[in-house]
Design an enzyme around this catalytic site. Structure first.
Site, PDB file in Angstrom:
ATOM      1  N   LYS A 145      53.094  38.342  77.606  1.00 36.14           N
ATOM      2  CA  LYS A 145      54.467  38.931  77.531  1.00 36.14           C
ATOM      3  C   LYS A 145      55.237  38.836  76.414  1.00 36.14           C
ATOM      4  O   LYS A 145      56.187  39.611  76.068  1.00 36.14           O
ATOM      5  CB  LYS A 145      55.259  38.393  78.797  1.00 36.14           C
ATOM      6  CG  LYS A 145      54.553  39.035  80.086  1.00 36.14           C
ATOM      7  CD  LYS A 145      55.439  38.877  81.559  1.00 36.14           C
ATOM      8  CE  LYS A 145      54.853  39.392  82.659  1.00 36.14           C
ATOM      9  NZ  LYS A 145      55.400  39.036  84.065  1.00 36.14           N
ATOM     10  N   LYS A 227      46.882  46.688  84.520  1.00 33.69           N
ATOM     11  CA  LYS A 227      46.817  46.504  86.004  1.00 33.69           C
ATOM     12  C   LYS A 227      48.123  47.425  86.497  1.00 33.69           C
ATOM     13  O   LYS A 227      48.918  47.795  85.950  1.00 33.69           O
ATOM     14  CB  LYS A 227      47.056  45.082  86.231  1.00 33.69           C
ATOM     15  CG  LYS A 227      48.406  44.723  86.335  1.00 33.69           C
ATOM     16  CD  LYS A 227      48.536  43.370  86.904  1.00 33.69           C
ATOM     17  CE  LYS A 227      49.886  42.680  86.863  1.00 33.69           C
ATOM     18  NZ  LYS A 227      50.737  43.097  88.329  1.00 33.69           N
ATOM     19  N   LYS A 230      54.580  47.107  89.423  1.00 36.55           N
ATOM     20  CA  LYS A 230      56.003  47.448  89.913  1.00 36.55           C
ATOM     21  C   LYS A 230      56.904  48.100  88.499  1.00 36.55           C
ATOM     22  O   LYS A 230      57.722  49.035  88.729  1.00 36.55           O
ATOM     23  CB  LYS A 230      56.820  46.377  90.389  1.00 36.55           C
ATOM     24  CG  LYS A 230      56.394  46.190  91.799  1.00 36.55           C
ATOM     25  CD  LYS A 230      57.364  44.938  92.287  1.00 36.55           C
ATOM     26  CE  LYS A 230      56.684  43.941  92.799  1.00 36.55           C
ATOM     27  NZ  LYS A 230      56.540  42.691  91.697  1.00 36.55           N
TER      28      LYS A 230
END
Ligand code: AQP
Length: 364
Positions: A145, A227, A230
């Site tokens: 990240k 992947k 959301k």
């Protein structure tokens, strides 16, 4: 509600509990720890079908099996990356409604909002004083990240410590997680051991519960290298649990496949088509190869429409229940408030014990 047939299809799957601190798990009986399961989900957007098959359906099974389960909408985790306040607040409501609509039953589990129980942040600080920077810096999620960030928020670096506090506050022994989270459970185990060694036995061993079979990660419909998420800025990359039928058809039509027209299962070579097959397989309980043989007469273009039909039928009861629930935000709030009260009474006991053992309280 017609959820039962949808959910019973999946009851045969197995979960494995893997102790990640040693190859031989310590049976709970030997250390006298009561089995308790904790898991959380971030309100970073509408729950998608990956969240459902990767997490929520397992939660429901565990709750229905009568396990001692605590589930949290982990809003403190979601702010490690920037969130628009009004949207976050709306997402907390929507996420909770989606969980309830998916069959999470607040009478069979504790369901609460993380920030309502301040002990999470407090225990997190104590654990942060036991954690080391090199250990946190090596965690793969942090590396992933932060790689493209110029200025890395401290919260992003330290959130696995908060995750450890989430688990340890309830003396949870089992944590259902995806494989990408294994190192974080390992950290929680390590912090528990460190605390126990320094201050006396307090926390039980923690085991990660990883699914033995099935698809670990559903891929994005728009970029099968990633992947489904959301927070992916492209809503067409995911199927939300509450998408209307025409939206599902549109998203399936736009799903990235390849130049081969047959429906064949090759998760490495044909990731886009494999994701569509995985979706049908997860919804129907049929293995991927059966899905392929049943669709050998059509091309991938027509197959996309069949995928849409299966998704629409599977998600219908969740969508209908969700639409009913979101009309009553005060009910959702009362579910969370009640859960917070129950969570708080457990968390308070652990926190008092921790304060006493660490010495951050006045001796009588
Ligand atoms: N694509 C996926 N396939 C299977 N399982 C998935 N999960 C998430 N994506 C998939 C599982 O859902 C739970 C939700 O965890 P989370 O909300 O704490 O964060 P996450 O894993 O980072 O989920 P998202 O959807 O990708 O959210 P954002 O975009 O906010 O990062 C976990 O149990 C996870 O394994």
């Amino acid at each position: 509600m017609h959820r039962s047939s949808f959910c019973t299809k999946f009851l045969k799957r197995k979960l494995s509990s893997s102790s990640i601190s040693s190859s031989k798990p310590i049976p709970n009986e030997t250390i006298g720890a009561k089995k308790r399961i904790f898991s959380g989900i971030q309100p970073t957007g509408s729950l998608h079908i990956g969240n459902y098959f990767g997490a929520v359906r397992r939660w429901k099974e565990l709750q229905d099996e009568g396990e001692d389960v605590i589930f949290s909408v982990v809003d403190l985790h979601s702010i490690t990356l920037r969130q628009e306040p009004k949207e976050l607040s709306r997402n907390i409501l929507n996420c909770t409604a989606s969980l309830l609509a998916s069959g999470i039953n607040a009478e069979k589990c504790i369901l609460f909002l993380q920030s309502s129980v301040s002990r999470h942040a407090e225990l997190s600080w104590v654990l942060a004083c036991l954690a080391t920077m090199p250990r946190l810096g090596h965690l793969p999620q942090y590396k992933e990240k932060s790689v493209s960030m110029k200025e890395i928020p401290l919260g992003l670096f330290i959130y696995p410590v908060l995750q450890s506090a989430d688990i340890m506050l309830y003396k949870a022994t089992h944590v259902p997680v995806g494989e990408d989270q294994l190192q974080h459970i390992q950290l929680a185990q390590h912090l528990g051991n460190t605390f126990n060694a320094r201050y006396g036995h307090t926390f039980p061993p923690i085991k990660a519960m990883v699914e033995e079979s099935g698809v670990a990660r559903l891929r994005s419909l728009r970029n099968p290298e990633k992947k489904m998420s959301k927070s992916d800025p492209d809503p067409k990359s995911r199927i939300s649990l509450v998408d209307e039928p025409k939206v599902i058809v549109e998203k399936c039509k736009k799903a990235i496949t390849d130049f081969t027209s047959e429906v064949t299962y090759d998760p490495e070579g044909r990731r886009g088509v494999a994701t569509l097959i995985d979706l049908v397989s997860l919804c129907t309980g049929k293995p991927p190869h059966q899905v392929c043989s049943e669709n050998s007469d059509i091309d991938t273009g027509k197959f996309k429409l069949r995928v849409a039909d299966v998704l629409i039928e599977t998600l219908k009861p969740i969508r209908e229940e969700y639409n009913r629930l979101v009309k009553d935000p005060s009910h959702i709030k009362s579910v969370l408030d009640n859960g917070a009260e129950r969570a708080h009474s457990i968390a308070d006991k652990t926190w008092s014990e921790v304060r006493k053992k660490v010495g951050i309280t006045l001796q009588k």
